[in-house]
Each structure stands twice: as C-alpha cells, then as structure tokens.
Design a protein around this motif. Sequence first.
Motif, PDB file in Angstrom:
ATOM      1  N   THR A 123       0.842  -1.194   0.000  1.00 35.17           N
ATOM      2  CA  THR A 123       0.000   0.000   0.000  1.00 35.17           C
ATOM      3  C   THR A 123       0.877   1.244   0.000  1.00 35.17           C
ATOM      4  O   THR A 123       2.105   1.149   0.010  1.00 35.17           O
ATOM      5  CB  THR A 123      -0.909   0.021   1.242  1.00 35.17           C
ATOM      6  N   SER A 124       0.237   2.391   0.065  1.00 37.88           N
ATOM      7  CA  SER A 124       1.004   3.631   0.006  1.00 37.88           C
ATOM      8  C   SER A 124       1.617   4.028   1.348  1.00 37.88           C
ATOM      9  O   SER A 124       2.344   5.009   1.429  1.00 37.88           O
ATOM     10  CB  SER A 124       0.111   4.763  -0.506  1.00 37.88           C
ATOM     11  N   SER A 150       0.618  -5.555  -6.240  1.00 34.62           N
ATOM     12  CA  SER A 150       1.926  -5.095  -5.755  1.00 34.62           C
ATOM     13  C   SER A 150       3.003  -5.728  -6.620  1.00 34.62           C
ATOM     14  O   SER A 150       2.767  -6.719  -7.320  1.00 34.62           O
ATOM     15  CB  SER A 150       2.129  -5.470  -4.288  1.00 34.62           C
ATOM     16  N   PRO A 154       3.357  -0.623  -4.212  1.00 36.96           N
ATOM     17  CA  PRO A 154       1.945  -0.627  -4.624  1.00 36.96           C
ATOM     18  C   PRO A 154       1.824  -0.437  -6.130  1.00 36.96           C
ATOM     19  O   PRO A 154       2.554   0.353  -6.735  1.00 36.96           O
ATOM     20  CB  PRO A 154       1.356   0.579  -3.874  1.00 36.96           C
ATOM     21  N   ASP A 183      -2.038   5.595  -9.457  1.00 36.36           N
ATOM     22  CA  ASP A 183      -2.672   6.070  -8.221  1.00 36.36           C
ATOM     23  C   ASP A 183      -1.654   6.283  -7.102  1.00 36.36           C
ATOM     24  O   ASP A 183      -1.964   6.926  -6.098  1.00 36.36           O
ATOM     25  CB  ASP A 183      -3.725   5.063  -7.741  1.00 36.36           C
ATOM     26  N   ASN A 184      -0.472   5.716  -7.262  1.00 36.14           N
ATOM     27  CA  ASN A 184       0.561   5.864  -6.229  1.00 36.14           C
ATOM     28  C   ASN A 184       1.856   6.347  -6.879  1.00 36.14           C
ATOM     29  O   ASN A 184       2.689   5.531  -7.273  1.00 36.14           O
ATOM     30  CB  ASN A 184       0.830   4.525  -5.521  1.00 36.14           C
ATOM     31  N   THR A 185       2.010   7.641  -7.022  1.00 36.57           N
ATOM     32  CA  THR A 185       3.267   8.128  -7.596  1.00 36.57           C
ATOM     33  C   THR A 185       4.371   8.150  -6.549  1.00 36.57           C
ATOM     34  O   THR A 185       5.530   8.431  -6.872  1.00 36.57           O
ATOM     35  CB  THR A 185       3.078   9.532  -8.187  1.00 36.57           C
ATOM     36  N   SER A 186       4.021   7.859  -5.347  1.00 34.19           N
ATOM     37  CA  SER A 186       5.017   7.672  -4.298  1.00 34.19           C
ATOM     38  C   SER A 186       4.382   6.866  -3.186  1.00 34.19           C
ATOM     39  O   SER A 186       3.154   6.711  -3.147  1.00 34.19           O
ATOM     40  CB  SER A 186       5.531   9.010  -3.757  1.00 34.19           C
ATOM     41  N   PHE A 187       5.177   6.321  -2.338  1.00 35.68           N
ATOM     42  CA  PHE A 187       4.643   5.696  -1.147  1.00 35.68           C
ATOM     43  C   PHE A 187       5.652   5.877  -0.018  1.00 35.68           C
ATOM     44  O   PHE A 187       6.834   6.151  -0.255  1.00 35.68           O
ATOM     45  CB  PHE A 187       4.304   4.219  -1.367  1.00 35.68           C
ATOM     46  N   GLN A 188       5.182   5.741   1.204  1.00 36.98           N
ATOM     47  CA  GLN A 188       6.027   5.990   2.367  1.00 36.98           C
ATOM     48  C   GLN A 188       6.248   4.709   3.148  1.00 36.98           C
ATOM     49  O   GLN A 188       5.377   3.828   3.179  1.00 36.98           O
ATOM     50  CB  GLN A 188       5.379   7.056   3.258  1.00 36.98           C
ATOM     51  N   THR A 241      10.391   8.117   1.726  1.00 37.59           N
ATOM     52  CA  THR A 241       9.523   8.135   0.546  1.00 37.59           C
ATOM     53  C   THR A 241      10.254   7.523  -0.632  1.00 37.59           C
ATOM     54  O   THR A 241      11.414   7.858  -0.910  1.00 37.59           O
ATOM     55  CB  THR A 241       9.109   9.574   0.186  1.00 37.59           C
ATOM     56  N   TYR A 273       9.744   7.089  -4.729  1.00 36.34           N
ATOM     57  CA  TYR A 273       8.991   7.722  -5.810  1.00 36.34           C
ATOM     58  C   TYR A 273       8.808   6.735  -6.966  1.00 36.34           C
ATOM     59  O   TYR A 273       9.752   6.072  -7.393  1.00 36.34           O
ATOM     60  CB  TYR A 273       9.722   8.981  -6.279  1.00 36.34           C
TER      61      TYR A 273
END
Lengths: 707, 332
Positions: free
Chosen positions: A124-125, A177, A198, A231-236, A248, A250
């Motif tokens: 997930t993000s 994923s 993600p 929908d997820n240009t980045s995630f943490q 983060t 990217y």
Amino acid sequence: MNRATPPILFIGLVAAAPAFAQSTPWITDTYATVGGIITNRSGRDFSKIEEYQDLRDGVLSNVWSRGRDDRTWYQFYGENFGRDDQYINLDGGQYSRFRYNLYTNWIPHNFLYNGATPFDGAGTSLQTARFPRPDPSTWNGLNMGYQRKDTGGYFEWRANSPWYFRVDANQVTFDGSKVGSAALGTSPGNGFADLAFPVSYTTSNASGEVGYSTSTMHFALNYLYSRFNNDNTSFQWTNPFFGSNLDTTYLANDNHYQRIGANAVIRALPYSSTFAARYTWSKTTNDMSLPLFALTSAGGSGTGAFVPTLPNTDSYNGELINQTLSLSLNSTPIRNVDTKAYYNYYSLDNHSTQVAFSAESQIDCGGPCTNLLYDYRKHNAGLEAIWRIDRANRLSGGWDYLDIEQNRVDFDSVQYNKFWIEWKNTSLDTVTTRLRYHYLQRRSDFLLGDSGTGPNDPEFINRYIARFDNSDLNQNYVRFTADWSPMDLLDTSVEAIYKHNDYTNTVLGRTKDQRYELFGTVSYGKPSLRVTLMGDYEWVKYDSYHRNISDSSLAGAFDPFSAANSSNYNWAATNKDDNWMVGVGLDWRATDRLVFKGSFQYFRSDGSSDVASQNNFGNPLPIGAYDDWKQTSLNIKGIYTLDKTWSFTAGYAYDRYRYNDVAYDGYQFTVPFPGVTNNAGQSYLNGYRAFANSSASIFYLLATAHF
Amino acid sequence: MRSNSFASALAYAVAFCAWAMCHSAAAQQQAAPAATEAAPKSAEAAPKPAPTMPVCAACHERQTQSIVFTAHGAMNDAQGSMCQACHGDASEHLKDPSKKPENPFSKIVPATAAKQSSVCLTCHVGNRHLAFWESGMHAKQDVSCANCHVMHGTEHNPPIAPFTTSFRPNEADLCGTCHQPIRAAIMKPSHHPIIENKMKCSDCHNPHGALTPVMLKQESVNAQCTSCHADKRGPFVFPHPPVDENCLSCHTPHGSVHYKLTNEHVPNLCQDCHDWSKHPGSFYGADKGWLTPQGAPNSSVSTRLIARSCLNCHNAIHGSNAPGARGKFLTR
C-alpha cells in the motif's frame, strides 16, 4: 469490467445477429466446455508455476462459437470465465462493410507466495513497522503480484472502399503489488529493505485511422492518444536507518503520450517497384512537483531528519518528442534480382526541465545533482539484393549503416556498418539449406579520454571504461539452417548459430561475448500418430575486465595500468550460461473415438562466473551456481468422443521447478543473521525468489458439447 | 471502478448498437411484405435455402466444408467461383477430372511463394495490415501466405509445452516452426506470457510486413515496449540513459534464464558499464553469498550480491523522480 458484462454482450450480439439474415439462413458452430481443475502444489513459493495463470481449484470453461449468413459473421472465443486468467474475444462484422472486435484479457502476474515482511500495509502507500524486528517468525505473511486486465476493441468501416476508417480503444489496469526495495542509508554498508511496491495503474488508449487502400496504393493517417495514470506516484515506508521516520520512494508519474502517423505505399512503379514510407511524431509529457524535503541522517546511524532538497525549480515538466521517418523502395530491376533500398531516421528531443538540486543540500551528489537530458539523432540506410541464380539457388546480401549522434557523457557519436550475405539452396527436392553470415563493425567517438587530472583523481578511471552498448565493436555472426524431409510424413530441421562480439579498445567493461546455439526438430505425422521431438542447446559467455579500488589514497589507484597491490588491482570475469532443452509431443489416435495427446519437456541451465585477479589479489572465488534452473513439464490428456455432440477430456499435468543461485542458496531474512537489535543498517528481506523450488500436479476433467 | 466504467461503457455501447441495428433490420423486415404483395401471406414462413455449396463439393467435400464458415465460403457460389479464384480455372477439370487446374497451391508442384502470395493479394492487397507486405522479411524470404494461413485445415504437429489453462491454439507454435531459437527462448524460465497464451507474437510483430526492423508494429524498440509498459515511458527527472536509448541494452524480449528477461546475471550486467572505487568495481564471488564455499552460513555475506544484488539499493533502474542523490543514484 464485471464478469457479467461479456456474456451480456455476447448474448446481445448473437441474439441480434439473425435479424441481419437476408436470404440465407444463419449457420453456427459452437463448442462449449465446462469442467473442473484440481491442483496439488508443493513448495513454499509456487508463484513461478502460477506466474501467469490461475491454477486454483475450481471450474474451467471455454466457449468457441462462430456463425454467419451471407452478410454477417461472428467468431467468439472465451475461456476461464470468472478466473484470474479470463480471456474473451469477439470478432464480427458484415462482409465488405465493417468489422469489429471486442476483447478482455486478464493476466495474473505472481511474484511471491508465502513470503514475510516486517511491514504492516505491505503493498500500500503507507508501510510501517516497529524496528528493530530481528525475528522473521514475528513478521507478516506476504504475497506479491498484480492482476493485469486489458479490455478494448476496434471498429473498422470498409463500406466506402477503398476508403476505410478505424477506431481502436482499450484500457489496461494493473492492481496489486510488485517487487521492489530501497537502500536504507546513503552508503552501501547501510543495508536495504525489500518492499512490496503498490501497483495501481491505468493506461487508456484510443486511436483513429483513416486510410485509402487499393491494389496500387495505400495512404493512411492515424492518431493515438495514451494516458498512463498511477494512483501511487510515491509511497512511504518506515526507514529504521533514519530513526524509523517515514521515508519516501517515488514511482512512475502519470504521463500522456500522443502520436501522429502517416503511411504511404505506392506499388506498380517501374521495375516492379513498391515505394513505402512512414512518418511518426510523438510526444510524451508528464508534470510533477519536485519534493522539497527528503529524509536523511540527523547526525548518526539510527537518526533521521527531513532536510531541504533545494531544487532550482519547484516543478518538473517532462517532455520528449520522438520523430521517425522510414522510406523503403523494393524493386526488381532485372530478371531474377530483387533489391531493397531503405532509409530510417529517428530522433529524440528532450524538452524536459533541467533540474539541479543544490550542492548545499544535505542530499547532494558531491556537488549539485543535475539531470541529463538525453537526446539523439539516428540515420540508418541500407541496400539489399536477392539474386535467384536458378530454381535451386538464391544468393542475397546487403549493407546496413547506422549513424547516431547523441547527448551522452561518454559517447556522442556512434557508427555501425553491417555487411551480410546469405545463400539458400534447394537443389535436392527434400532438402532446403540456408547459410548466413554477417559482419558488424561499430566505431564510436569516446569523450572521456582526457578525464581526470591524474591516476589518483577518481575521474581518471573514466578514461578506461567503455560501456558495451556504445563501445567499439566487431561482430561476427553465422547461422546455418537445414530442413530435410527424408520420407513421407517425416520432417527434420536443424539450426546452428554462432555469434561473437569483440569489444575492441575496451580496457574496463565488457570485452567479449560469444554465443553458440543449436536447435533441432523432428516431426512425424501419420494421421493416427503424430510425434514431434525437439532439442535445443545454447552456450553463452561474457568476458569483462574490471578494477577493484579499495584504497583510493594509494598511488595509481584509478589507473588500471598501474602496478597492482592488495588494495587496488584488476580482475577479469567470465560468465557462462549453458542451457539445453529436450521435448517430445505426441498425438495418438488410439481408436476412432479416443485420442491421446501428450507433451514432455525438460529444461536445464547451468550458469557460472569465473574470475581471475592480478596476483590473485583478493582471492576471488568463482561462482558455480548462477541462475541454475531445472524445469520438468509433463502434460497428458485423453479425449473421448462419445458422439457428434459430446466429448470428454481427462488430463494430468506435472510441473516442477528447481532453482539454485549463490544469491539465494542459504537465504536468510535479515543481514546480518540471525537478526540483531543494535544495527540500524540491518537489511530486511521478504523471500522473493528464495524458495522457488516447487512442483504442481494438475488434474482436470472437461465435458464439451458441440452444437 | 475505473475498469468497470470504461469497459462496461464500451461493451454496452456496442450492444446497444447491435440492438439498434437489429431493431432497424427487424423494422425493415416488417415493412418488406408491403413491397412484395405477391408473397404468400401464410403464417408459416417459406423454407429458407441452405448455404450455397459449390459444384466442387461433389468430390472435394472436406475442403469445401472447411471454408463454410469463413468469408471465402460466404462468397462462394454454385459454380465455385471462390474455389477457382485461388486454385485456378476448373472448367476443363469439371469435364475431365484428370485435367487439374493450374493450382498454385498444389502440394505436388507448388508455385513460387511470390506467385502464391499474389493470388491472395488479388483480393486482400487493400487490407491495411498488408500495406507493407513488400517491405517485410517474410516476402523477402519467400514465405507465402499459405505457409501460415491454411485455408482448408490441416493436422498440426503436436506442440511441446507445459500445461496451461488456455485450450486455444497458440500462435507461437506456428511461428516457432521456422523461428526455432525464438521458440526455445519463450520456454525459458523468465519469459513474456506467450506460452500461457496471454500474449502472442503478433502483439509486437506484424508478420505481414512492417518498415521497422524485425517487423515490429511500432516505430522503434522502445515505442514497442512502452506500448504495454507505459510506466517506463517516463520521462523521469533522473533517467538512466541506456533505458531511453534501447531497452535491449539490458533485456532480451523473448526469454532468458535471468530474471526480468535480462541478458546477464546482476551484478555483472551492471558492472559491464559501471566501474568505480569501492563497490561498483569489486568482485562478488562465492565467498560473498549466504553460504561459504564449505556450505556454512557466511558471516561476510555481501548485500551487493545476495538477493537482487545491485537492485537491492538501486531499485529505480529505469529512472527516478526522487530528489538529490536519491534520484541521481536511482536509490528511491
């Protein structure tokens, strides 16, 4: 698309079809199959066996149907309804008026089953964890993979022939994923973490084409628009090295792609010539705000702080313009001689934002971090000729030239020259042979020959690194093919390939690679018994030369021609892949009603990496297991035809994968292992590819109705 | 959800059009009797004629039946005009069966590939996908239409392939009869889903001819790859130049023994271009894996060799949008 939509569509179209009938009846031919599948699996991670298909226990089904009257037709095929690998395709139309296609194609892509991860929310993000987590037995279970669904179709109008109009549209979605990872700190010794990235992509494509096509000419204009959305240009994710703050990663940004194309073909020119041309112009764009803060160390391992990144601009606007022009003239200037002259032009113009992150930032690159705006111009031209000497002999040859001008730090100009010749012989009625040879020479302008001020300047080594994709190259290639039918119903085919690349003038980098390949097929085709045998052997070797630099303060550290010492020395690597495959396929009509079909295949590959260093400094040890695979596949089924309406199929299949590799044999989930609680740079892994040894026995039973 | 809205809209739009055309046709049929006053008005419809069977069917029933459902069958007539369009004038053959028509597709004395193709192109040359036939490799290599398109059906050699959940014919079995190295490549552990029948050769290549080398459908290798792998289009803030220049610098599209269709095992693939002090130029041998050469757990395991090697840290190998050094060195 929900699972009810395709059947609704199919039923609607088929129900509508009879209304089109005029004077002849609508005739149809349909096979409908339904049954079940049971799969017994062994092994911790059997994602390799199910990489692109759905082998879950359940219902298997397929429908094949076609029909027509004297004006209208359709052909439908659907399989695996309701399963992750569902496929549905409908073609149809009215003869000489229009045709259409609708389809949906679902592809699972499975990467990992029964892995483990210390992160909550994997895939997930937001992926969090309480570090340290040295004990993998306390982690979360993890499966990785995504579902790809491609749905679309086209409509082509031909009633105004020779004019035609066509529209295409499709949408591709990815959900799930995928495999990823990230460095924890900023030094190679700071560890890494496997992450489940993600995946939630949508690519929407629409195109239109209008054309004019006759026997003597063809013209077309086409336009394509494609939009990629992520929908997820980045995630943490929680980074233990930086104080367990949220770091983060990217990902790919949304982009838009447009292409305009024009085609032209003119036939029946003098000397039986055909002139063909194509021009395309395309633009790829994206926009994003540049991150203004980044997580880094606050002054020691295990600490973290967000620091300004100090870009020279707040946003990045990417823009790539590609153009191509292709021209081709095929002719028969004299009897028994065919020629082809061609020219291709390719260009990439990069109008993206020139970004520089200040050297004052704490995440600098030892100076400012600037991006390279890569672009190129390519000119390719060539001539080919085919001389049909007599009925049994054909000699062909050609020359191909490619010139590249590019914006690249090491090579800005590259030229390829390729000469080839091929002889085809059919003197014997039952034998066809072909022998082909080509020589390719690549020469490049190297820009870094004066890099660095001296042998202790890190830039100095760039004088000697020649990247194989552009470095000077001499390539020799030979291919021999023979097809022989020694008797009725028996066909044999052999193909042998030799390819040798010599990267001349390369000091550091890939210096040579070679490839030998041998293929053979024997097929026997009596109606009651058809057998195919296949064998394939491939041997590939890569040679390269490198420099190990452990102490940059020693004299001549960055000069590969300096005297070697225990810290700084050169080493040579030879990587080999040795693989072979044998297989047999069988169709046996045991009785008028009973047919057996079988296939067996065994594949094996052995890879290795040998090394030698100057004075054996570093005592490098060769690697014996380097992408070693063994794959066994058996697939047998019996088909019993009860009558004109019913037939039954029973089948069994067996798949087995075995994998050995130095990077995975003895796998652990942490580095160091066992896991510790006092190392912020501890690496965390999730088991991807580590437990790929698996097998599956598949049983299936199907009933088919024909009506 | 996005997939439902687009795909369902598409499907229902077409279904509506079909219904509309059906409705229109039905309305025309209802109106038709008024124009044919002499037609019988009995409630029982007159028997409809069967599809036209050509005279050739009297002797060549299997071949005739094999095209009944095709466009060739639909356009045939009692005189077998469609049969003769391909197999030659049969007027003498009808009088004396021993006199064979000048059949370019004869198995005994077949015509040249060019001649065979010219028969098909008489009607089909205007098809858009044949626009570049003369420029393509198949035409140059004397591959005729009949080498791939079998009008009357034939028994195929049994395929050699693992079990897949797809029961429809696989295009690669056809292409692989000539392109044996490719046939072998797609069977390797790392492959596009071709043997699973989720992709086919003609998704990337136009077997009917194209101006792009190796008859790719798109204008370049990268355009072909990113037509499906749109997430690799970029442009990225920090690109990886060989990615932008040619995907084939690192990947082989048909199949590989190395993961992700790479040409060579990582880290060697990366080290063929990257050499520097410290870890880029170091050798990672058998003493850097999880086990010592003696098979014991290795306390000196190197994160630059194990698992995904260089990609453990430099994951953004196709380009990065991360700031500063994280982007420049493709670690985020």
